[in-house]
Write an enzyme that holds these catalytic residues in place. Sequence first.
Site, PDB file in Angstrom:
ATOM      1  N   VAL A  36       0.836  -1.208   0.000  1.00 45.40           N
ATOM      2  CA  VAL A  36       0.000   0.000   0.000  1.00 45.40           C
ATOM      3  C   VAL A  36       0.870   1.257   0.000  1.00 45.40           C
ATOM      4  O   VAL A  36       0.542   2.260  -0.647  1.00 45.40           O
ATOM      5  CB  VAL A  36      -0.992  -0.006   1.193  1.00 45.40           C
ATOM      6  CG1 VAL A  36      -0.287   0.078   2.530  1.00 45.40           C
ATOM      7  CG2 VAL A  36      -2.024   1.088   1.055  1.00 45.40           C
ATOM      8  N   ASP A  37       2.038   1.184   0.657  1.00 42.31           N
ATOM      9  CA  ASP A  37       2.897   2.375   0.703  1.00 42.31           C
ATOM     10  C   ASP A  37       3.422   2.719  -0.681  1.00 42.31           C
ATOM     11  O   ASP A  37       3.491   3.895  -1.067  1.00 42.31           O
ATOM     12  CB  ASP A  37       4.062   2.115   1.655  1.00 42.31           C
ATOM     13  CG  ASP A  37       4.653   3.396   2.229  1.00 42.31           C
ATOM     14  OD1 ASP A  37       5.861   3.459   2.457  1.00 42.31           O
ATOM     15  OD2 ASP A  37       3.876   4.347   2.435  1.00 42.31           O
ATOM     16  N   THR A  45      -0.656  -6.632   7.510  1.00 41.81           N
ATOM     17  CA  THR A  45      -1.099  -7.969   7.055  1.00 41.81           C
ATOM     18  C   THR A  45      -0.523  -8.345   5.695  1.00 41.81           C
ATOM     19  O   THR A  45      -0.892  -9.383   5.137  1.00 41.81           O
ATOM     20  CB  THR A  45      -2.631  -8.048   7.000  1.00 41.81           C
ATOM     21  OG1 THR A  45      -3.107  -7.099   6.034  1.00 41.81           O
ATOM     22  CG2 THR A  45      -3.261  -7.787   8.346  1.00 41.81           C
ATOM     23  N   GLY A  46       0.334  -7.544   5.142  1.00 41.73           N
ATOM     24  CA  GLY A  46       0.978  -7.903   3.867  1.00 41.73           C
ATOM     25  C   GLY A  46       2.407  -8.335   4.115  1.00 41.73           C
ATOM     26  O   GLY A  46       2.661  -9.377   4.736  1.00 41.73           O
TER      27      GLY A  46
HETATM   28  N1  APR Z   1      -5.162  -0.054  -1.126  1.00 38.06           N
HETATM   29  C1  APR Z   1      -5.481  -0.674   0.035  1.00 38.06           C
HETATM   30  N2  APR Z   1      -4.768  -1.686   0.558  1.00 38.06           N
HETATM   31  C2  APR Z   1      -3.682  -2.102  -0.136  1.00 38.06           C
HETATM   32  C3  APR Z   1      -3.270  -1.507  -1.349  1.00 38.06           C
HETATM   33  C4  APR Z   1      -4.072  -0.440  -1.841  1.00 38.06           C
HETATM   34  N3  APR Z   1      -3.761   0.192  -2.984  1.00 38.06           N
HETATM   35  N4  APR Z   1      -2.143  -2.158  -1.790  1.00 38.06           N
HETATM   36  C5  APR Z   1      -1.890  -3.125  -0.889  1.00 38.06           C
HETATM   37  N5  APR Z   1      -2.799  -3.111   0.099  1.00 38.06           N
HETATM   38  C6  APR Z   1      -2.940  -3.998   1.242  1.00 38.06           C
HETATM   39  C7  APR Z   1      -2.185  -5.286   1.203  1.00 38.06           C
HETATM   40  O1  APR Z   1      -2.781  -6.182   0.296  1.00 38.06           O
HETATM   41  C8  APR Z   1      -2.311  -5.707   2.640  1.00 38.06           C
HETATM   42  O2  APR Z   1      -3.574  -6.310   2.887  1.00 38.06           O
HETATM   43  O3  APR Z   1      -2.425  -3.372   2.404  1.00 38.06           O
HETATM   44  C9  APR Z   1      -2.229  -4.378   3.390  1.00 38.06           C
HETATM   45  C10 APR Z   1      -0.889  -4.117   4.069  1.00 38.06           C
HETATM   46  O4  APR Z   1       0.154  -4.736   3.304  1.00 38.06           O
HETATM   47  P1  APR Z   1       1.540  -3.991   3.024  1.00 38.06           P
HETATM   48  O5  APR Z   1       1.304  -2.852   2.118  1.00 38.06           O
HETATM   49  O6  APR Z   1       2.505  -5.059   2.588  1.00 38.06           O
HETATM   50  O7  APR Z   1       1.946  -3.391   4.427  1.00 38.06           O
HETATM   51  P2  APR Z   1       2.556  -4.125   5.715  1.00 38.06           P
HETATM   52  O8  APR Z   1       2.173  -5.551   5.786  1.00 38.06           O
HETATM   53  O9  APR Z   1       2.203  -3.205   6.850  1.00 38.06           O
HETATM   54  O10 APR Z   1       4.122  -4.073   5.431  1.00 38.06           O
HETATM   55  C11 APR Z   1       4.749  -2.816   5.392  1.00 38.06           C
HETATM   56  O11 APR Z   1       5.735  -3.284   3.287  1.00 38.06           O
HETATM   57  O12 APR Z   1       5.423  -2.004   1.445  1.00 38.06           O
HETATM   58  C12 APR Z   1       6.280  -2.250   2.476  1.00 38.06           C
HETATM   59  O13 APR Z   1       7.348  -0.138   2.834  1.00 38.06           O
HETATM   60  C13 APR Z   1       6.403  -1.044   3.371  1.00 38.06           C
HETATM   61  O14 APR Z   1       8.227  -2.019   4.554  1.00 38.06           O
HETATM   62  C14 APR Z   1       6.845  -1.708   4.634  1.00 38.06           C
HETATM   63  C15 APR Z   1       6.044  -3.002   4.649  1.00 38.06           C
END
Ligand code: APR
Length: 170
Positions: free
Chosen positions: A33-34, A118-119
Site C-alpha cells: 500500500v505504501d 497484514t501484507g
Molecule cells: N489499497 C489498500 N490496501 C492495499 C493496497 C491499496 N492500494 N495495496 C496493498 N494493500 C494492502 C495489502 O494487500 C495488505 O492487505 O495493504 C495491506 C498491508 O500490506 P503492506 O502494504 O505489505 O503493508 P505491511 O504488511 O504493513 O508491510 C509494510 O511493506 O510495502 C512495504 O514499505 C512497506 O516495509 C513496509 C512493509
Amino acid sequence: MTTLTIMQGDITRQNVDAIVTAANAALLGGGGVDGAVHEAAGPDLLIACQKLGGCPSGEARITPGYRLPARWVIHTVGPVWQGGNAGEDAILAQCYRQCFAVAREYGLRSVAFPSISTGAFGFPVRRAARIALTEIKQMLRQTEFESIVVVCFEPEVYTAYRMLRAEIGV
Ligand code: APR
C-alpha cells in the site's frame, strides 16, 4: 454519528480527509500500500517524508496528500509479525490509536485505513482485523469523526474484516 464502512478497493482513490499508509520505519516508501500511495501522491510525498526522519513502529506521522484525492496521508509503521509473543498485538493497536490521535489533532473528519501489517509484515489477517476493529470501536465511542473507512485490497482480507465486524459488533 460516525459511519464505519468496510470496503474492497484501492485506498489511493478514496476521497477522504486522510488516508493511512502502512510504511516502514524509514518512511521512504516501499511496496504494497505504501508503494501505491507514493505512486499516486507523486514525488513530493517522498520529499516530505525525508524531512520527517523516520517513524518508530507503533507511531504515526502526517504529511500532505499532494496528488491524492485525500488531503493528508497519515504514515504509520505496524509491527513485523514474529509469532505473536513479541508484543505485536499491542504495537498494532497502538498504530490505530496514534493515527486517530493525529487525525483529531488536525481536526480531520474522515479517515481511511488499510489492513496494517497484514501484507509484507506477515500479521495474520483475522487477528489483525480483530485488533483494528476493536480499536475503531473504542474510538467511535470517544470521538466524533464523520466517516471511518477500512479499505481492503484482497477479497480474503475483505471477507475477514466483514466477519470480524459482525463478531465484534461495530
Ligand atoms: N489499497 C489498500 N490496501 C492495499 C493496497 C491499496 N492500494 N495495496 C496493498 N494493500 C494492502 C495489502 O494487500 C495488505 O492487505 O495493504 C495491506 C498491508 O500490506 P503492506 O502494504 O505489505 O503493508 P505491511 O504488511 O504493513 O508491510 C509494510 O511493506 O510495502 C512495504 O514499505 C512497506 O516495509 C513496509 C512493509
